[in-house]
Design an enzyme around this catalytic site. Structure first.
Site, short mmCIF file in Angstrom:
data_model
loop_
_atom_site.label_atom_id
_atom_site.label_comp_id
_atom_site.label_asym_id
_atom_site.label_seq_id
_atom_site.Cartn_x
_atom_site.Cartn_y
_atom_site.Cartn_z
N GLU A 33 1.62 22.67 55.72
CA GLU A 33 2.10 21.99 54.50
C GLU A 33 0.92 21.38 53.79
OE1 GLU A 33 5.02 21.55 52.61
OE2 GLU A 33 3.51 20.53 51.38
N GLY A 115 -2.26 26.69 52.78
CA GLY A 115 -2.32 27.92 53.57
C GLY A 115 -2.58 29.10 52.65
N GLY A 145 8.36 27.74 48.25
CA GLY A 145 9.25 27.06 47.31
C GLY A 145 9.00 27.32 45.85
N ASP A 313 13.28 29.22 47.82
CA ASP A 313 13.12 29.30 46.37
C ASP A 313 12.10 30.34 45.93
OD1 ASP A 313 14.86 27.19 46.19
OD2 ASP A 313 13.52 25.87 45.06
N LEU A 320 18.60 26.70 46.18
CA LEU A 320 19.35 25.62 46.82
C LEU A 320 18.80 25.38 48.22
CD1 LEU A 320 22.98 26.68 45.84
CD2 LEU A 320 21.65 24.80 44.87
N HIS A 445 47.64 12.47 54.34
CA HIS A 445 48.07 11.78 53.13
C HIS A 445 47.78 10.29 53.27
CE1 HIS A 445 50.44 10.66 49.65
NE2 HIS A 445 51.01 9.72 50.39
P1 FAD Z 1 10.38 23.71 48.80
O1 FAD Z 1 11.33 22.64 49.16
O2 FAD Z 1 9.90 23.79 47.39
O3 FAD Z 1 9.13 23.55 49.79
C1 FAD Z 1 8.00 24.32 49.70
C2 FAD Z 1 6.85 23.58 50.34
O4 FAD Z 1 5.76 24.46 50.47
C3 FAD Z 1 6.34 22.39 49.53
O5 FAD Z 1 6.28 21.25 50.32
C4 FAD Z 1 4.95 22.83 49.08
O6 FAD Z 1 4.04 21.75 48.99
C5 FAD Z 1 4.56 23.76 50.20
N1 FAD Z 1 3.54 24.74 49.83
C6 FAD Z 1 3.53 25.55 48.75
N2 FAD Z 1 2.46 26.37 48.79
C7 FAD Z 1 1.79 26.05 49.90
C8 FAD Z 1 0.61 26.56 50.51
N3 FAD Z 1 -0.08 27.58 49.98
N4 FAD Z 1 0.20 25.99 51.66
C9 FAD Z 1 0.88 24.98 52.24
N5 FAD Z 1 2.01 24.48 51.72
C10 FAD Z 1 2.46 25.02 50.58
N6 FAD Z 1 19.12 21.78 46.18
C11 FAD Z 1 20.29 21.53 46.81
O7 FAD Z 1 20.76 22.37 47.57
N7 FAD Z 1 20.96 20.35 46.62
C12 FAD Z 1 20.50 19.39 45.78
O8 FAD Z 1 21.11 18.34 45.64
C13 FAD Z 1 19.28 19.63 45.10
N8 FAD Z 1 18.78 18.71 44.26
C14 FAD Z 1 17.59 18.94 43.63
C15 FAD Z 1 17.11 17.98 42.75
C16 FAD Z 1 15.92 18.19 42.09
C17 FAD Z 1 15.40 17.13 41.14
C18 FAD Z 1 15.18 19.37 42.34
C19 FAD Z 1 13.85 19.59 41.67
C20 FAD Z 1 15.65 20.34 43.20
C21 FAD Z 1 16.87 20.13 43.85
N9 FAD Z 1 17.42 21.09 44.71
C22 FAD Z 1 18.61 20.86 45.33
C23 FAD Z 1 16.73 22.37 44.98
C24 FAD Z 1 15.99 22.28 46.32
O9 FAD Z 1 15.08 21.20 46.28
C25 FAD Z 1 15.26 23.58 46.61
O10 FAD Z 1 16.17 24.66 46.52
C26 FAD Z 1 14.67 23.57 48.00
O11 FAD Z 1 13.76 22.50 48.14
C27 FAD Z 1 13.96 24.89 48.30
O12 FAD Z 1 13.42 24.83 49.58
P2 FAD Z 1 12.17 25.70 50.01
O13 FAD Z 1 11.97 25.40 51.45
O14 FAD Z 1 12.33 27.09 49.59
O15 FAD Z 1 10.93 25.14 49.15
P1 NAI Z 2 19.11 25.39 35.86
O1 NAI Z 2 18.85 26.82 35.91
O2 NAI Z 2 20.24 24.80 36.62
O3 NAI Z 2 19.36 24.93 34.35
C1 NAI Z 2 18.46 25.19 33.33
C2 NAI Z 2 19.22 25.13 32.03
O4 NAI Z 2 18.30 25.18 30.97
C3 NAI Z 2 20.20 26.29 31.85
O5 NAI Z 2 21.45 25.79 31.50
C4 NAI Z 2 19.55 27.10 30.74
O6 NAI Z 2 20.49 27.78 29.95
C5 NAI Z 2 18.82 26.02 29.98
N1 NAI Z 2 17.71 26.50 29.17
C6 NAI Z 2 16.80 27.45 29.50
N2 NAI Z 2 15.94 27.63 28.48
C7 NAI Z 2 16.30 26.76 27.49
C8 NAI Z 2 15.81 26.48 26.21
N3 NAI Z 2 14.77 27.14 25.71
N4 NAI Z 2 16.41 25.52 25.47
C9 NAI Z 2 17.49 24.85 25.98
N5 NAI Z 2 18.01 25.10 27.19
C10 NAI Z 2 17.42 26.04 27.94
O7 NAI Z 2 17.70 24.69 36.22
P2 NAI Z 2 17.34 23.18 36.52
O8 NAI Z 2 18.42 22.27 36.07
O9 NAI Z 2 15.98 23.00 35.95
O10 NAI Z 2 17.27 23.16 38.08
C11 NAI Z 2 16.37 24.03 38.78
C12 NAI Z 2 16.95 24.47 40.09
O11 NAI Z 2 17.07 23.38 40.97
C13 NAI Z 2 18.33 25.05 39.90
O12 NAI Z 2 18.26 26.42 40.21
C14 NAI Z 2 19.21 24.35 40.87
O13 NAI Z 2 19.85 25.25 41.71
C15 NAI Z 2 18.28 23.45 41.66
N6 NAI Z 2 18.92 22.14 41.70
C16 NAI Z 2 20.06 22.01 42.44
C17 NAI Z 2 20.74 20.82 42.46
C18 NAI Z 2 21.98 20.73 43.23
O14 NAI Z 2 22.26 21.62 44.03
N7 NAI Z 2 22.78 19.70 43.05
C19 NAI Z 2 20.27 19.65 41.73
C20 NAI Z 2 19.09 19.91 40.96
C21 NAI Z 2 18.43 21.11 40.98
#
Ligand code: FAD
Ligand code: NAI
Length: 467
Positions: A33, A115, A145, A313, A320, A445
């Site tokens: 990481e 990495g 990610g 991701d 997710l 309920h």
């Molecule tokens: P990541 O969590 O992005 O982890 C990747 C890791 O790899 C990072 O720590 C990064 O530093 C590390 N890394 C990258 N390149 C290298 C390298 N070369 N060497 C070493 N380390 C490296 N998803 C949900 O399901 N529920 C939610 O409520 C939700 N809320 C979110 C809210 C926000 C604001 C955001 C931005 C995202 C949210 N998501 C949510 C999405 C969720 O965070 C991602 O889908 C999830 O973190 C993906 O997991 P991952 O393991 O693929 O990658």
């Molecule tokens: P998103 O894909 O959910 O939403 C992006 C939005 O931006 C879409 O509605 C799209 O139509 C709009 N958009 C794109 N281009 C645009 C433009 N030029 N002008 C105006 N609108 C535009 O992406 P978001 O909200 O950035 O989240 C990123 C990822 O993180 C999502 O894929 C989501 O799955 C994950 N995430 C999940 C959460 C959860 O599970 N509760 C919470 C937050 C993030």
């Protein structure tokens, strides 16, 4: 040189869960990481901190309605944003510390540093101080990610034109927060600052917010958020974002070319995320990428190089945390010779606003497009005793079932506690239940879960009991 069976690059929910499963299966496992804290986007700047701020701001909002419950709050209730963000950070630190504990407990070797591939079986780890070491590994899992994406003409200055990362630690409550993108991030973080007193305007390119979900959910969520004061500019294409001092100006056109100009003190750009592979040197190992910059994988999540896998991701599919986790487990079990399987149709999606929005399976729009004959049953929360007792009457549960076989094809809900209620729908669909199966199960309920049973009754035979 250190030798491992499996090396995972990235410690997000995909990477760290995969590391645990690999260790459980007897592999000598390493995780790399680049940051000093484990847990990736989800734990550090994603799921956990956003849910902490949603919870804090929800408590504040609920206070405004205490009088309805006969509770009088003496004196002013004030927001201490710095304290709220400090608490959020404490939750993050504790959770990330928990991942470190799990790595130690499972005897996973943790390397801090970036990495990058040296070959298909060796990875160089470069630390912050520039020093490096190379490790050898039979299998390597890419779990690097994603990062926020932006629009080509926007320059994110991380001060006033920001991504979700900065929105989780703002120094003040914005006066007017303009959000570009009405997806999950825009709506969740928009509601946080709306509750804290900001004016919030959402500019969305498509004709509805949370466009990936069933249209009925978008409609109901829009209605509720409008009632709370959020402003929406759907079907608007952003064309310019400029900053002058403390003012950010966002210009967008509607579909007829009419221009709208929004002036705010902060602009959150939330238009999606992009796979993160910078610094990975994937081409040195021969790993192929897709046109969209994702690591290309087959059904076993194997890349173009047979001993290298990718999850989360950085590959195709929903971004997710729980999807990344399932994939991390799948690869570990596949390497151990098992035959794991993921049904991507049954990965639920949740938006943690209040009311919460949750869904699994096919939307009505998808069923129509696929020409599937289906029936729909809905039940509104306002007809539920528990919802009225708590004062959470917005929303409904909708169940879509096959017109002939009654098999549940999709469940879409918006309302209190739907983030947890959706688990019943996932279980039912995993076991290929019919709507009638759900309707014949006893639901305690008074609970919010009764809405699921009532929607199932409505879908089975249009025979809800309480409407
Ligand atoms: P990541 O969590 O992005 O982890 C990747 C890791 O790899 C990072 O720590 C990064 O530093 C590390 N890394 C990258 N390149 C290298 C390298 N070369 N060497 C070493 N380390 C490296 N998803 C949900 O399901 N529920 C939610 O409520 C939700 N809320 C979110 C809210 C926000 C604001 C955001 C931005 C995202 C949210 N998501 C949510 C999405 C969720 O965070 C991602 O889908 C999830 O973190 C993906 O997991 P991952 O393991 O693929 O990658
Ligand atoms: P998103 O894909 O959910 O939403 C992006 C939005 O931006 C879409 O509605 C799209 O139509 C709009 N958009 C794109 N281009 C645009 C433009 N030029 N002008 C105006 N609108 C535009 O992406 P978001 O909200 O950035 O989240 C990123 C990822 O993180 C999502 O894929 C989501 O799955 C994950 N995430 C999940 C959460 C959860 O599970 N509760 C919470 C937050 C993030």
């Amino acid at each position: 040189m250190s030798q491992f069976d499996v090396t995972i690059i990235g410690s997000g929910p995909g990477g760290y869960v995969s590391a645990i499963r690999c260790a459980q299966l007897g592999f000598k496992t390493a995780i790399i990481e680049k940051y000093s804290t484990l847990g990736g986007t989800c734990l550090n700047v994603g799921c956990i901190p956003s849910k902490a701020l949603l919870a804090s701001s929800h408590h504040y909002e609920e206070l405004q309605h205490f009088a309805n419950h006969g509770i009088e709050v003496a004196g002013d209730v004030k927001i201490n944003l710095a304290k709220m963000i400090e608490r959020k950070q404490a939750v993050v630190d504790q959770t990330s510390g928990g991942v470190k504990y799990l790595m130690d407990k499972n005897k996973v070797t943790v390397f801090e540093g970036v990495g990058s591939f040296e070959s298909a079986t060796s990875v160089k780890i470069t630390k912050n101080d520039g020093s490096s070491e190379v490790i050898e590994s039979k299998y390597i899992i890419i779990a690097t990610g994603s990062k926020p994406s932006t629009l080509p003409f926007i320059s994110i200055d991380k001060e006033r034109v920001i991504t979700s990362t900065e929105a989780l630690k703002l120094p003040e409550v914005p006066k007017h927060l303009v959000i570009i993108g009405g997806g999950v991030i825009g709506i969740e973080l928009g509601q946080v600052y709306l509750r804290l007193g900001a004016q919030v305007s959402v500019v969305e390119y498509l004709d509805r917010i949370i466009p990936g979900m069933d249209a009925a959910l978008s409609k109901e969520l829009t209605k509720v958020l409008k009632k709370q004061g959020m402003k929406f500019y759907t079907s608007h294409k952003v064309k310019e974002v400029t900053r002058s001092g403390e003012t950010v100006t966002v210009k967008a056109d509607d579909t007829k070319g009419n221009e709208v100009v929004l002036e705010g003190d902060y602009c959150l750009v939330a238009v999606g995320r992009r796979p993160y592979t910078e610094g990975l040197n994937a081409d040195k190992a021969g790993v192929k990428m897709t046109e969209r910059g994702q690591v290309e994988v087959n059904d076993h999540l194997q890349t173009s190089v047979s001993n290298i896998y990718a999850i989360g991701d950085v590959i195709r599919g929903a971004m997710l945390a729980h999807k990344a986790e399932e994939e991390g487990v799948l690869v570990a079990e596949y390497l151990a010779g098992q035959k794991p399987h993921i049904d991507y149709n049954l990965i639920p999606g949740v938006v943690y606003t209040w009311p919460e929005v949750a869904a699994v399976g096919k939307t009505e729009e998808q069923l129509k497009a696929e020409g599937v004959a289906y029936k729909a049953g809905s039940f509104p929360f306002k007809a539920l005793g528990r919802a009225r007792a708590g004062g959470d009457t917005d929303g409904f549960v909708k169940i879509l079932a096959d017109a002939k076989t009654d098999e549940v094809l999709g469940v879409h809900m918006i309302g209190a506690r739907c983030a947890d209620l959706i688990a019943e729908a996932v279980t039912a669909m995993e076991f290929r239940a019919s709507a009638e199966d759900i309707s014949r199960m006893s639901h305690a309920h008074p609970t919010f879960a009764e809405a699921v049973k009532e929607a199932a009754l409505a879908a089975t035979d249009n025979r809800s009991l309480h409407v």
